[in-house]
Design a protein around this motif. Sequence first.
Motif, PDB file in Angstrom:
ATOM      1  N   LEU A 143       0.962  -1.088  -0.164  1.00  0.00           N
ATOM      2  CA  LEU A 143       0.113   0.191   0.014  1.00  0.00           C
ATOM      3  C   LEU A 143       0.951   1.235   0.160  1.00  0.00           C
ATOM      4  O   LEU A 143       1.711   1.512   0.987  1.00  0.00           O
ATOM      5  N   VAL A 144       0.590   2.156  -0.966  1.00  0.00           N
ATOM      6  CA  VAL A 144       1.777   3.107  -1.138  1.00  0.00           C
ATOM      7  C   VAL A 144       1.712   3.996  -0.083  1.00  0.00           C
ATOM      8  O   VAL A 144       2.944   4.602   0.110  1.00  0.00           O
ATOM      9  N   ASP A 145       0.698   4.259   0.920  1.00  0.00           N
ATOM     10  CA  ASP A 145       0.794   5.049   1.843  1.00  0.00           C
ATOM     11  C   ASP A 145       1.596   4.440   3.032  1.00  0.00           C
ATOM     12  O   ASP A 145       1.718   4.868   4.353  1.00  0.00           O
ATOM     13  N   GLN A 146       2.037   3.101   3.199  1.00  0.00           N
ATOM     14  CA  GLN A 146       2.676   2.265   3.969  1.00  0.00           C
ATOM     15  C   GLN A 146       3.780   1.704   3.283  1.00  0.00           C
ATOM     16  O   GLN A 146       4.558   1.070   4.106  1.00  0.00           O
ATOM     17  N   ALA A 147       4.300   2.267   2.346  1.00  0.00           N
ATOM     18  CA  ALA A 147       5.460   1.589   1.978  1.00  0.00           C
ATOM     19  C   ALA A 147       6.851   2.030   2.916  1.00  0.00           C
ATOM     20  O   ALA A 147       6.914   3.100   3.691  1.00  0.00           O
ATOM     21  N   ARG A 148       7.832   1.077   2.807  1.00  0.00           N
ATOM     22  CA  ARG A 148       8.936   1.220   3.527  1.00  0.00           C
ATOM     23  C   ARG A 148      10.367   1.395   2.639  1.00  0.00           C
ATOM     24  O   ARG A 148      10.391   0.690   1.636  1.00  0.00           O
ATOM     25  N   VAL A 149      11.365   2.106   3.338  1.00  0.00           N
ATOM     26  CA  VAL A 149      12.435   1.938   2.703  1.00  0.00           C
ATOM     27  C   VAL A 149      13.443   1.678   3.886  1.00  0.00           C
ATOM     28  O   VAL A 149      13.579   2.100   4.843  1.00  0.00           O
ATOM     29  N   GLN A 150      14.045   0.472   3.709  1.00  0.00           N
ATOM     30  CA  GLN A 150      15.187  -0.189   4.684  1.00  0.00           C
ATOM     31  C   GLN A 150      16.145   0.737   4.991  1.00  0.00           C
ATOM     32  O   GLN A 150      16.721   1.446   4.188  1.00  0.00           O
ATOM     33  N   ARG A 151      16.313   0.706   6.216  1.00  0.00           N
ATOM     34  CA  ARG A 151      17.732   1.581   6.889  1.00  0.00           C
ATOM     35  C   ARG A 151      18.971   1.506   6.223  1.00  0.00           C
ATOM     36  O   ARG A 151      19.459   2.385   5.521  1.00  0.00           O
ATOM     37  N   GLU A 178       2.454   9.303  -6.372  1.00  0.00           N
ATOM     38  CA  GLU A 178       2.334  10.619  -6.816  1.00  0.00           C
ATOM     39  C   GLU A 178       1.442  10.846  -7.919  1.00  0.00           C
ATOM     40  O   GLU A 178       0.616  11.715  -8.206  1.00  0.00           O
ATOM     41  N   ALA A 179       1.220   9.614  -8.605  1.00  0.00           N
ATOM     42  CA  ALA A 179       0.064   9.495  -9.917  1.00  0.00           C
ATOM     43  C   ALA A 179      -1.281   9.238  -9.214  1.00  0.00           C
ATOM     44  O   ALA A 179      -2.142   8.904 -10.072  1.00  0.00           O
ATOM     45  N   GLY A 180      -1.333   9.139  -8.060  1.00  0.00           N
ATOM     46  CA  GLY A 180      -2.795   8.631  -7.558  1.00  0.00           C
ATOM     47  C   GLY A 180      -2.900   7.050  -7.201  1.00  0.00           C
ATOM     48  O   GLY A 180      -4.315   6.663  -7.092  1.00  0.00           O
ATOM     49  N   GLY A 181      -1.982   6.470  -7.503  1.00  0.00           N
ATOM     50  CA  GLY A 181      -2.205   5.123  -7.166  1.00  0.00           C
ATOM     51  C   GLY A 181      -2.336   4.685  -5.757  1.00  0.00           C
ATOM     52  O   GLY A 181      -1.951   5.266  -4.853  1.00  0.00           O
ATOM     53  N   VAL A 182      -2.770   3.326  -5.514  1.00  0.00           N
ATOM     54  CA  VAL A 182      -3.303   3.165  -3.939  1.00  0.00           C
ATOM     55  C   VAL A 182      -2.075   1.594  -3.755  1.00  0.00           C
ATOM     56  O   VAL A 182      -1.672   1.755  -2.563  1.00  0.00           O
ATOM     57  N   ALA A 183      -2.129   1.207  -4.717  1.00  0.00           N
ATOM     58  CA  ALA A 183      -1.251   0.129  -4.166  1.00  0.00           C
ATOM     59  C   ALA A 183      -0.184  -0.870  -5.315  1.00  0.00           C
ATOM     60  O   ALA A 183      -0.738  -0.811  -6.504  1.00  0.00           O
ATOM     61  N   VAL A 184       0.688  -1.575  -4.885  1.00  0.00           N
ATOM     62  CA  VAL A 184       1.879  -2.013  -5.808  1.00  0.00           C
ATOM     63  C   VAL A 184       1.673  -3.546  -5.607  1.00  0.00           C
ATOM     64  O   VAL A 184       1.654  -3.865  -4.391  1.00  0.00           O
ATOM     65  N   ASP A 185       1.173  -4.154  -6.368  1.00  0.00           N
ATOM     66  CA  ASP A 185       1.114  -5.638  -6.413  1.00  0.00           C
ATOM     67  C   ASP A 185       2.172  -6.497  -6.725  1.00  0.00           C
ATOM     68  O   ASP A 185       2.801  -6.261  -7.944  1.00  0.00           O
ATOM     69  N   VAL A 186       2.756  -7.223  -5.719  1.00  0.00           N
ATOM     70  CA  VAL A 186       4.232  -7.792  -6.260  1.00  0.00           C
ATOM     71  C   VAL A 186       4.089  -9.199  -6.174  1.00  0.00           C
ATOM     72  O   VAL A 186       5.104 -10.021  -6.549  1.00  0.00           O
TER      73      VAL A 186
END
Length: 259
Positions: free
Chosen positions: A96-104, A206-214
């Motif tokens: 979910l794009v609003d919960q995406a994480r970037v590892q330290r 930024e394009a208004g998407g909600v989720a990236v399906d992996v």
Amino acid sequence: MLLTLPRPRSTWESFDLTTAPAEGPVAFGDDLRPQSLLGAYRQGLYPFPAATAEHRLLNEMMYESEVAAGRVKVLADSAEPYSVAWCSPDPRPLILVDQARVQRSLRRQLRGTDWTTTVDVCFERVAVQCRAGRDERWLTDELLASLCRLNACGYAHSVEVWDGGELIGGTFGVRVGAVFSADSQFTLRSGAGKTAVTDLTRRFAEAGGVAVDVQHDGEHVRLLGARPVPRSRYIELLRTPAGGSPLPSGRLSARRLAD
């Protein structure tokens, strides 16, 4: 800009996943034309072609009882139905794009690089890199050609990661409204594949998407924020009215992903 494709065949428009298996194929059928492929993605399926005759025979033998019981469908008008398995796992791993994480560790790495990212600069090259060196070549020439056609029509996209003029990582997939189904990724430099998926997630948000399906669950996508979502919820997201804007284009610094 989206170009018009012939309408997907009606098989996918009425395909019911309510009682479909949670694992393995939910259907077999050999139609990989661009319009049919797009229709399948819109219904929550993705293809897994058999690269060899032996693989096709194995599909038939392994799933014969499931087909006979009606739990796995065989699409009509398929000359070689077992040449392509269609999958729709339940649950589905989504970022979910609003919960995406970037590892330290990835943030630290990006701060020390001059990597850049782009969108749709070399879609076919990214896809070819994603299948390079894999014995089981699920990304067959026929599927690749259809995906390239979807890219040309504005439905499929790639993200590239560059170190100067060297392509070092990338990912690609198909956008369906508020969902981006990421088919695969590759990395030629440690962290470059994760950078591609992270960049895709940021641009899609930024394009208004909600989720990236992996598509495939695992520890590596969990570290990026992927979580299992019931297939029924995934289908609801696919049916969210289309909106948003095109993926932001242009070459951007990968360092921004560390902020």
